[in-house]
Scaffold this motif. Structure first.
Motif, PDB file in Angstrom:
ATOM      1  N   ALA A 131       0.853  -1.185   0.000  1.00 39.06           N
ATOM      2  CA  ALA A 131       0.000   0.000   0.000  1.00 39.06           C
ATOM      3  C   ALA A 131       0.892   1.238   0.000  1.00 39.06           C
ATOM      4  CB  ALA A 131      -0.922  -0.006   1.212  1.00 39.06           C
ATOM      5  N   ASP A 132       0.995   1.877  -1.157  1.00 40.03           N
ATOM      6  CA  ASP A 132       1.849   3.044  -1.378  1.00 40.03           C
ATOM      7  C   ASP A 132       0.980   4.292  -1.190  1.00 40.03           C
ATOM      8  OD1 ASP A 132       3.903   4.695  -2.200  1.00 40.03           O
ATOM      9  OD2 ASP A 132       3.888   4.028  -4.295  1.00 40.03           O
ATOM     10  N   ALA A 133       0.833   4.705   0.072  1.00 42.84           N
ATOM     11  CA  ALA A 133      -0.269   5.583   0.474  1.00 42.84           C
ATOM     12  C   ALA A 133      -0.288   6.928  -0.253  1.00 42.84           C
ATOM     13  CB  ALA A 133      -0.244   5.804   1.983  1.00 42.84           C
ATOM     14  N   CYS A 134       0.811   7.667  -0.207  1.00 39.51           N
ATOM     15  CA  CYS A 134       0.791   9.018  -0.768  1.00 39.51           C
ATOM     16  C   CYS A 134       0.984   9.043  -2.278  1.00 39.51           C
ATOM     17  CB  CYS A 134       1.835   9.883  -0.079  1.00 39.51           C
ATOM     18  SG  CYS A 134       1.429  10.234   1.656  1.00 39.51           S
ATOM     19  N   ASN A 135       1.268   7.891  -2.873  1.00 38.79           N
ATOM     20  CA  ASN A 135       1.203   7.756  -4.334  1.00 38.79           C
ATOM     21  C   ASN A 135      -0.156   7.224  -4.770  1.00 38.79           C
ATOM     22  OD1 ASN A 135       3.738   8.739  -5.174  1.00 38.79           O
ATOM     23  ND2 ASN A 135       4.728   6.786  -4.694  1.00 38.79           N
ATOM     24  N   HIS A 136      -1.033   6.952  -3.806  1.00 44.53           N
ATOM     25  CA  HIS A 136      -2.420   6.552  -4.067  1.00 44.53           C
ATOM     26  C   HIS A 136      -2.486   5.339  -5.011  1.00 44.53           C
ATOM     27  CE1 HIS A 136      -3.269  10.391  -2.193  1.00 44.53           C
ATOM     28  NE2 HIS A 136      -2.488  10.973  -3.089  1.00 44.53           N
ATOM     29  N   ARG A 137      -1.699   4.328  -4.673  1.00 40.94           N
ATOM     30  CA  ARG A 137      -1.656   3.148  -5.535  1.00 40.94           C
ATOM     31  C   ARG A 137      -1.241   1.916  -4.737  1.00 40.94           C
ATOM     32  NH1 ARG A 137       3.931   4.702  -8.909  1.00 40.94           N
ATOM     33  NH2 ARG A 137       5.356   4.401  -7.137  1.00 40.94           N
ATOM     34  N   ILE A 138      -1.410   0.771  -5.376  1.00 42.60           N
ATOM     35  CA  ILE A 138      -0.933  -0.505  -4.869  1.00 42.60           C
ATOM     36  C   ILE A 138       0.150  -0.998  -5.814  1.00 42.60           C
ATOM     37  CG2 ILE A 138      -1.565  -2.872  -4.242  1.00 42.60           C
ATOM     38  CD1 ILE A 138      -2.916  -0.693  -2.523  1.00 42.60           C
ATOM     39  N   GLN A 139       1.241  -1.498  -5.271  1.00 40.15           N
ATOM     40  CA  GLN A 139       2.297  -2.073  -6.083  1.00 40.15           C
ATOM     41  C   GLN A 139       2.495  -3.541  -5.701  1.00 40.15           C
ATOM     42  OE1 GLN A 139       5.711   0.345  -7.368  1.00 40.15           O
ATOM     43  NE2 GLN A 139       5.317   1.646  -5.576  1.00 40.15           N
ATOM     44  N   ALA A 140       2.891  -4.352  -6.684  1.00 37.25           N
ATOM     45  CA  ALA A 140       3.139  -5.767  -6.452  1.00 37.25           C
ATOM     46  C   ALA A 140       4.570  -6.113  -6.862  1.00 37.25           C
ATOM     47  CB  ALA A 140       2.152  -6.622  -7.225  1.00 37.25           C
ATOM     48  N   PHE A 141       5.209  -6.964  -6.057  1.00 37.95           N
ATOM     49  CA  PHE A 141       6.601  -7.337  -6.269  1.00 37.95           C
ATOM     50  C   PHE A 141       6.772  -8.842  -6.093  1.00 37.95           C
ATOM     51  CE2 PHE A 141       6.468  -3.058  -4.585  1.00 37.95           C
ATOM     52  CZ  PHE A 141       7.375  -2.358  -5.358  1.00 37.95           C
ATOM     53  N   THR A 142       7.841  -9.367  -6.669  1.00 38.01           N
ATOM     54  CA  THR A 142       8.245 -10.730  -6.342  1.00 38.01           C
ATOM     55  C   THR A 142       8.919 -10.710  -4.968  1.00 38.01           C
ATOM     56  OG1 THR A 142      10.474 -10.538  -7.282  1.00 38.01           O
ATOM     57  CG2 THR A 142       8.680 -11.161  -8.786  1.00 38.01           C
ATOM     58  N   LYS A 143       9.219 -11.886  -4.450  1.00 34.01           N
ATOM     59  CA  LYS A 143       9.868 -11.973  -3.138  1.00 34.01           C
ATOM     60  C   LYS A 143      11.318 -11.486  -3.159  1.00 34.01           C
ATOM     61  CE  LYS A 143       7.109 -15.766  -1.260  1.00 34.01           C
ATOM     62  NZ  LYS A 143       7.136 -17.159  -0.733  1.00 34.01           N
ATOM     63  N   THR A 144      11.859 -11.304  -4.354  1.00 33.22           N
ATOM     64  CA  THR A 144      13.217 -10.774  -4.460  1.00 33.22           C
ATOM     65  C   THR A 144      13.228  -9.298  -4.857  1.00 33.22           C
ATOM     66  OG1 THR A 144      13.330 -11.678  -6.713  1.00 33.22           O
ATOM     67  CG2 THR A 144      14.282 -13.011  -4.946  1.00 33.22           C
ATOM     68  N   GLY A 145      12.045  -8.685  -4.894  1.00 35.58           N
ATOM     69  CA  GLY A 145      11.974  -7.246  -5.083  1.00 35.58           C
ATOM     70  C   GLY A 145      11.773  -6.763  -6.492  1.00 35.58           C
ATOM     71  N   GLU A 146      11.549  -7.677  -7.456  1.00 38.41           N
ATOM     72  CA  GLU A 146      11.292  -7.235  -8.818  1.00 38.41           C
ATOM     73  C   GLU A 146       9.875  -6.666  -8.923  1.00 38.41           C
ATOM     74  OE1 GLU A 146      12.579 -10.304  -8.299  1.00 38.41           O
ATOM     75  OE2 GLU A 146      14.642  -9.957  -8.974  1.00 38.41           O
ATOM     76  N   PHE A 147       9.760  -5.480  -9.496  1.00 36.19           N
ATOM     77  CA  PHE A 147       8.470  -4.847  -9.695  1.00 36.19           C
ATOM     78  C   PHE A 147       7.660  -5.643 -10.711  1.00 36.19           C
ATOM     79  CE2 PHE A 147       5.875  -2.013 -12.344  1.00 36.19           C
ATOM     80  CZ  PHE A 147       5.026  -1.474 -11.393  1.00 36.19           C
ATOM     81  N   VAL A 148       6.377  -5.887 -10.393  1.00 30.44           N
ATOM     82  CA  VAL A 148       5.495  -6.635 -11.285  1.00 30.44           C
ATOM     83  C   VAL A 148       4.428  -5.730 -11.885  1.00 30.44           C
ATOM     84  CG1 VAL A 148       3.861  -8.567 -11.461  1.00 30.44           C
ATOM     85  CG2 VAL A 148       5.908  -8.779 -10.032  1.00 30.44           C
ATOM     86  N   ARG A 149       3.701  -5.004 -11.058  1.00 29.09           N
ATOM     87  CA  ARG A 149       2.652  -4.119 -11.564  1.00 29.09           C
ATOM     88  C   ARG A 149       2.231  -3.143 -10.478  1.00 29.09           C
ATOM     89  NH1 ARG A 149       0.145  -9.151 -11.598  1.00 29.09           N
ATOM     90  NH2 ARG A 149      -1.176  -9.576  -9.790  1.00 29.09           N
ATOM     91  N   ALA A 150       1.504  -2.127 -10.906  1.00 28.60           N
ATOM     92  CA  ALA A 150       0.911  -1.158  -9.994  1.00 28.60           C
ATOM     93  C   ALA A 150      -0.459  -0.781 -10.525  1.00 28.60           C
ATOM     94  CB  ALA A 150       1.794   0.084  -9.862  1.00 28.60           C
ATOM     95  N   PHE A 151      -1.353  -0.426  -9.624  1.00 24.77           N
ATOM     96  CA  PHE A 151      -2.661   0.072 -10.051  1.00 24.77           C
ATOM     97  C   PHE A 151      -3.176   1.066  -9.021  1.00 24.77           C
ATOM     98  CE2 PHE A 151      -3.313  -4.013  -7.922  1.00 24.77           C
ATOM     99  CZ  PHE A 151      -4.268  -3.730  -6.952  1.00 24.77           C
ATOM    100  N   GLY A 152      -4.058   1.941  -9.505  1.00 21.82           N
ATOM    101  CA  GLY A 152      -4.605   2.998  -8.667  1.00 21.82           C
ATOM    102  C   GLY A 152      -4.085   4.353  -9.096  1.00 21.82           C
ATOM    103  N   SER A 153      -4.915   5.365  -8.887  1.00 22.10           N
ATOM    104  CA  SER A 153      -4.547   6.751  -9.150  1.00 22.10           C
ATOM    105  C   SER A 153      -5.375   7.618  -8.211  1.00 22.10           C
ATOM    106  CB  SER A 153      -4.819   7.115 -10.614  1.00 22.10           C
ATOM    107  OG  SER A 153      -6.185   6.929 -10.933  1.00 22.10           O
ATOM    108  N   PRO A 154      -4.964   8.868  -7.972  1.00 23.56           N
ATOM    109  CA  PRO A 154      -5.692   9.697  -7.015  1.00 23.56           C
ATOM    110  C   PRO A 154      -7.131   9.946  -7.451  1.00 23.56           C
ATOM    111  CG  PRO A 154      -3.547  10.645  -7.515  1.00 23.56           C
ATOM    112  CD  PRO A 154      -3.768   9.543  -8.501  1.00 23.56           C
ATOM    113  N   GLY A 155      -8.063   9.839  -6.509  1.00 23.93           N
ATOM    114  CA  GLY A 155      -9.458  10.124  -6.813  1.00 23.93           C
ATOM    115  C   GLY A 155     -10.399   9.316  -5.959  1.00 23.93           C
ATOM    116  N   SER A 156     -11.682   9.481  -6.236  1.00 23.49           N
ATOM    117  CA  SER A 156     -12.717   8.806  -5.452  1.00 23.49           C
ATOM    118  C   SER A 156     -13.611   7.911  -6.298  1.00 23.49           C
ATOM    119  CB  SER A 156     -13.583   9.838  -4.727  1.00 23.49           C
ATOM    120  OG  SER A 156     -14.177  10.732  -5.661  1.00 23.49           O
ATOM    121  N   GLY A 157     -13.293   7.758  -7.570  1.00 23.09           N
ATOM    122  CA  GLY A 157     -14.081   6.895  -8.429  1.00 23.09           C
ATOM    123  C   GLY A 157     -13.663   5.443  -8.308  1.00 23.09           C
ATOM    124  N   PRO A 158     -14.383   4.532  -8.965  1.00 21.83           N
ATOM    125  CA  PRO A 158     -13.982   3.125  -8.957  1.00 21.83           C
ATOM    126  C   PRO A 158     -12.583   2.952  -9.534  1.00 21.83           C
ATOM    127  CG  PRO A 158     -16.221   3.380  -9.786  1.00 21.83           C
ATOM    128  CD  PRO A 158     -15.643   4.758  -9.695  1.00 21.83           C
TER     129      PRO A 158
END
Length: 312
Positions: A206-233
């Protein structure tokens, strides 16, 4: 054009809209659904809270909550106090803000302002302490916000402020690796609040002030992110905690939007619940969310000093 063809075209338009940006633009809302249980009031005696801020359910189905007084209390899933209450050794600098459960069932307490993780039994016996040295070097910590442990025994510790990163430790607490830094790019963080493992064995953050969720492997490789600032779905406002349900859905509590949002692992919004207020079904600055084995969502309603339970 036949009526059947018109219906097919209408369905195709709706499906294309749903797919825009990978988000469900017309995700169903559960905001009107009433909680099946609301419990807790403001206070400092057993069973009451003063701004509860983190929670976890252990392997035995006990729900532990830490609040602004640094008290850790144990309850059953219906809010009955089980006689477990203790505080961390010192809280003059600040209180813990993250709870986890280890693979052996012990409670993991992110003692945020003391740069360490404390491991407790369910009865409140302090078993060991990980870390404790402040700093920015590998193995040193700043503000510790959360901790999780995987099935192989590795710990993953979240930090923000002085260090915006994840630190990986082995089962004995020895440093293995760390990744992340302050920023907005993929793999960077701005107030890393919480961690959770998904059924895909990825580590979600939970990347709070970037208003997003990030996913990583157990060794720290970035996989994906989703979310943007706002109140919509599909949009987020200060996601402070996240938890997976037994069916693999991801629940994110948004402090800024005073709600919980349900996602697929890929980031498609499946609905929201909550909204600002103090009536049942409304939330005030919620900090944490947990999901039990039955799929019921327990929301830590921080400024209302209570817990709400809902199935959505």
């Amino acid at each position: 054009m036949s009526s059947a063809l018109r219906r097919l075209l209408a369905i195709a338009v709706v499906l294309s809209l749903l797919a825009v940006g990978g988000y469900a633009l017309f995700a169903p809302s559960a905001s009107g659904r009433k909680p099946d249980l609301v419990w807790g009031t403001r206070g400092v005696v057993d069973g009451k809270f003063n701004r509860p801020r983190a929670a976890v359910i252990d392997h035995a189905g006990r729900l532990f909550v830490v609040d602004f007084t640094a008290r850790i209390q144990g309850f059953d899933l219906n809010g009955k106090h089980l006689g477990h209450t203790w505080t961390t050794p010192d809280f003059r600098n600040g209180r813990p803000s993250g709870l986890g459960v280890g693979r052996d069932g012990n409670l993991l307490v992110a003692d945020s302002h003391y740069h360490c993780v404390r491991v407790y039994s369910a009865d409140g016996d302090l078993l060991k302490t990980l870390g404790g040295k402040p700093g920015t070097k590998p193995g040193e910590w700043g503000y510790v916000s959360d901790i999780v442990q995987d099935a192989d025994g590795f710990y993953y510790v979240a930090e923000f402020g002085q260090n915006d990163r994840v630190t990986k430790l082995d089962a004995d607490g020895n440093f293995v690796a760390c990744w992340g830094e302050n920023g907005q790019a993929p793999g960077q963080f701005n107030r890393l609040r919480a961690l959770a493992f998904g059924p895909d064995d990825l580590l979600y953050a939970a990347d709070a002030c970037n208003h997003r969720i990030q996913a990583f492997t157990k060794t720290g490789e970035f996989v994906r992110a989703f979310g943007s600032p706002g109140s919509g779905p599909g949009e987020l406002s200060y996601p402070y905690d996240l938890a997976f349900g037994p069916k693999g859905d991801l629940y994110v509590v948004e402090r800024g939007n005073h709600r919980v949002q349900k996602f697929t692992r890929e980031g498609v919004s499946l609905g929201t619940w909550g909204g600002p207020g103090n009536a049942p079904g409304k939330l005030a600055d919620p900090w944490a969310v947990i999901v039990d084995a039955a799929g019921r969502v327990h929301v830590i309603d921080t400024e209302n000093h209570r817990v709400q339970r809902v199935d959505f």
